[in-house]
Design an enzyme around this catalytic site. Structure first.
Site, PDB file in Angstrom:
ATOM      1  N   HIS A  46       2.612  38.824  35.152  1.00 48.63           N
ATOM      2  CA  HIS A  46       3.833  38.180  35.628  1.00 48.63           C
ATOM      3  C   HIS A  46       5.068  38.888  35.074  1.00 48.63           C
ATOM      4  O   HIS A  46       6.063  39.076  35.787  1.00 48.63           O
ATOM      5  CB  HIS A  46       3.806  36.707  35.208  1.00 48.63           C
ATOM      6  CG  HIS A  46       5.042  35.947  35.536  1.00 48.63           C
ATOM      7  ND1 HIS A  46       5.988  35.618  34.588  1.00 48.63           N
ATOM      8  CD2 HIS A  46       5.504  35.435  36.713  1.00 48.63           C
ATOM      9  CE1 HIS A  46       6.971  34.940  35.148  1.00 48.63           C
ATOM     10  NE2 HIS A  46       6.699  34.811  36.440  1.00 48.63           N
ATOM     11  N   GLU A  49       5.671  42.046  36.984  1.00 49.55           N
ATOM     12  CA  GLU A  49       6.256  41.736  38.297  1.00 49.55           C
ATOM     13  C   GLU A  49       7.771  41.574  38.174  1.00 49.55           C
ATOM     14  O   GLU A  49       8.534  42.092  38.989  1.00 49.55           O
ATOM     15  CB  GLU A  49       5.613  40.458  38.840  1.00 49.55           C
ATOM     16  CG  GLU A  49       6.254  39.894  40.088  1.00 49.55           C
ATOM     17  CD  GLU A  49       6.432  38.399  40.014  1.00 49.55           C
ATOM     18  OE1 GLU A  49       7.563  37.932  40.265  1.00 49.55           O
ATOM     19  OE2 GLU A  49       5.448  37.706  39.704  1.00 49.55           O
ATOM     20  N   HIS A  50       8.211  40.857  37.140  1.00 49.70           N
ATOM     21  CA  HIS A  50       9.655  40.683  36.924  1.00 49.70           C
ATOM     22  C   HIS A  50      10.337  42.014  36.627  1.00 49.70           C
ATOM     23  O   HIS A  50      11.409  42.311  37.165  1.00 49.70           O
ATOM     24  CB  HIS A  50       9.888  39.716  35.754  1.00 49.70           C
ATOM     25  CG  HIS A  50       9.893  38.278  36.147  1.00 49.70           C
ATOM     26  ND1 HIS A  50      10.971  37.454  35.950  1.00 49.70           N
ATOM     27  CD2 HIS A  50       8.941  37.504  36.726  1.00 49.70           C
ATOM     28  CE1 HIS A  50      10.690  36.236  36.391  1.00 49.70           C
ATOM     29  NE2 HIS A  50       9.457  36.240  36.856  1.00 49.70           N
ATOM     30  N   GLU A 126      12.000  30.163  32.271  1.00 49.89           N
ATOM     31  CA  GLU A 126      11.110  29.768  33.366  1.00 49.89           C
ATOM     32  C   GLU A 126       9.958  28.919  32.836  1.00 49.89           C
ATOM     33  O   GLU A 126       9.559  27.926  33.470  1.00 49.89           O
ATOM     34  CB  GLU A 126      10.577  31.025  34.065  1.00 49.89           C
ATOM     35  CG  GLU A 126       9.832  30.760  35.344  1.00 49.89           C
ATOM     36  CD  GLU A 126       9.349  32.035  36.026  1.00 49.89           C
ATOM     37  OE1 GLU A 126       8.832  31.932  37.154  1.00 49.89           O
ATOM     38  OE2 GLU A 126       9.483  33.142  35.439  1.00 49.89           O
TER      39      GLU A 126
END
Length: 414
Positions: A46, A49-50, A126
């Protein structure tokens, strides 16, 4: 029209040309996700991906943002337990520009240390936001206990502890271990020419190689049980579920229909009995997740504490009734009709078609037509539904997780 080409180094390009569309949706999919991480790496897929959007050798982070907006469409990414996807939707004439942007962020990220520190804070926020959203966070807690201490059970975003330990070198090492040409699917649907996309992919990915072998995935294990997490909320949020077929199993068609009959739409048994007849809660539904080698059939609900026991009793009663008396031909046909309509309505969106292409390729290695799926669903019998329900709705093997102001010392779905 569906077409597929495999490039020399293993990248697969799958397309569905829809000349009557004005748009085209593109996705670059990697067969890697949170289940491919060690405990210390949890959240790294993740994080990568960011970071892909935070600058490449050709574009700064702000230039990427501006050029994405200039396309007039959308461009984004997501990470699941099994996949990472960089995707976008634009007018057909802008496909080459979209492909250039998405391939650039995948192939040429710089992982600037200053950007890394800023994005670390974004991801920590997040994580906090997820934990402040109880109807979503209860699913994280459910996975943790249903799948145990394994990569499959850990949160996709990772934890504050793991995210705080990621460094640029660790990100590069993870990327080298998990980004392989043979695990990449480039999927597109809409107004496009297959060979034109193949040429774009060959030019962009021609030098992309990776000689490091992937780690084998850990086999999925599941655990029954009951867990209550006390939190000062207005409602109790719960998830209860058990094993279901994997994506490649033929019995998934039975699971799709069983899920609809149980709680998958407004006419389902749980919705009609719990919300419409008894008025116990606003949110009640069942859902089905089919992964590459595992599946989950579960129920989710939010209920006031004083209605909690009545809710559980009703869920148990409805499940036992379904297992005992089965489903009528009319009830099963209604589920088939709903599935057929949903499938064809989703086909009018190029994003949905692109995602179907990629998931079919990743799960089966070939294309499944809408007609083939509908034929499989239509062939399911009431006897097959009740037979599979004995296994999939075995409450003794289910896990239940509750989050909220429930002070009961014990909870049980079985």
């Amino acid at each position: 029209m569906y077409q597929k080409t495999v490039l020399p180094h293993g990248i697969r390009v799958v397309t569905e040309a829809l000349p009557h569309f004005h748009s085209v949706s593109l996705g670059i999919w990697l067969n890697t996700g949170s289940r491919d991480e060690t405990a210390g790496e949890n959240g790294m897929a993740h994080f990568l991906e960011h970071m892909a959007f935070k600058g490449t050798g050709r574009r700064s982070a702000s230039e990427l943002a501006c050029q994405i907006d200039q396309l007039g469409g959308t461009a984004n990414a997501f990470t699941t337990q099994e996949n990472t996807c960089f995707h976008g939707k634009v007018l057909a004439a802008e496909l080459p520009r979209l492909f250039d942007l998405l391939s650039d962020i995948l192939l040429n990220p710089v992982y600037d240390t200053a950007e890394l520190e800023k994005e670390r804070q974004v991801i920590l926020q997040e994580i906090d936001e997820l934990e402040d959203t109880p109807d979503e966070y209860v699913h994280v807690l459910f996975n943790r206990h249903f799948y145990g201490d394994s990569a499959f059970g850990r949160p996709i975003m990772g934890s504050a502890d793991t995210v705080c330990n990621f460094t640029r070198l660790l990100l590069l090492d993870y990327r080298q271990s998990h980004y392989h040409p043979q695990d990449i699917v480039i999927a597109a649907a809409g107004r496009l020419e297959h060979e034109a996309l193949v040429n774009l992919a060959a030019a962009a990915f021609g030098d992309f190689h990776n000689c490091r072998c992937s780690r084998p995935r850990q086999k999925v294990a599941t655990y029954p049980g009951a867990h209550n997490f006390l939190k000062d909320l207005e409602q109790v949020h719960l998830v209860a579920g058990g094993k279901a077929p994997a994506a490649g199993e033929d019995s998934r068609y039975m699971a799709i229909l069983l899920n609809l009959i149980l709680g998958g739409n407004m006419s389902s048994r749980l919705f009609q009995e719990i919300r419409e007849r008894q008025g116990l809660c606003y949110s009640i539904y069942s859902f089905l997740h089919c992964f590459s080698d595992a599946g989950l059939l579960a129920i989710s609900a939010s209920v006031s504490p004083e209605n909690f026991e009545q809710l559980l009793d009703t869920i148990r009663r409805e499940i036992e009734a379904l297992k005992t008396t089965g489903v009528s031909p009319q009830e099963l046909q209604a589920a088939v009709d709903y599935s057929r309509a949903s499938l064809y309505l989703s086909a009018e969106d190029s994003d949905n078609r692109m995602m179907r292409l990629a998931r079919n390729e990743l799960s089966f290695g070939h294309y499944l037509s809408y007609e083939e799926i509908i034929d499989h669903l239509a062939s399911v019998t009431p006897h097959q539904i009740i037979e599979k329900a004995q296994d999939w709705l075995d409450l003794g093997s289910w896990q239940i997780v509750c989050l909220g102001p429930l002070k009961a010392s014990t909870i049980s779905i079985g």
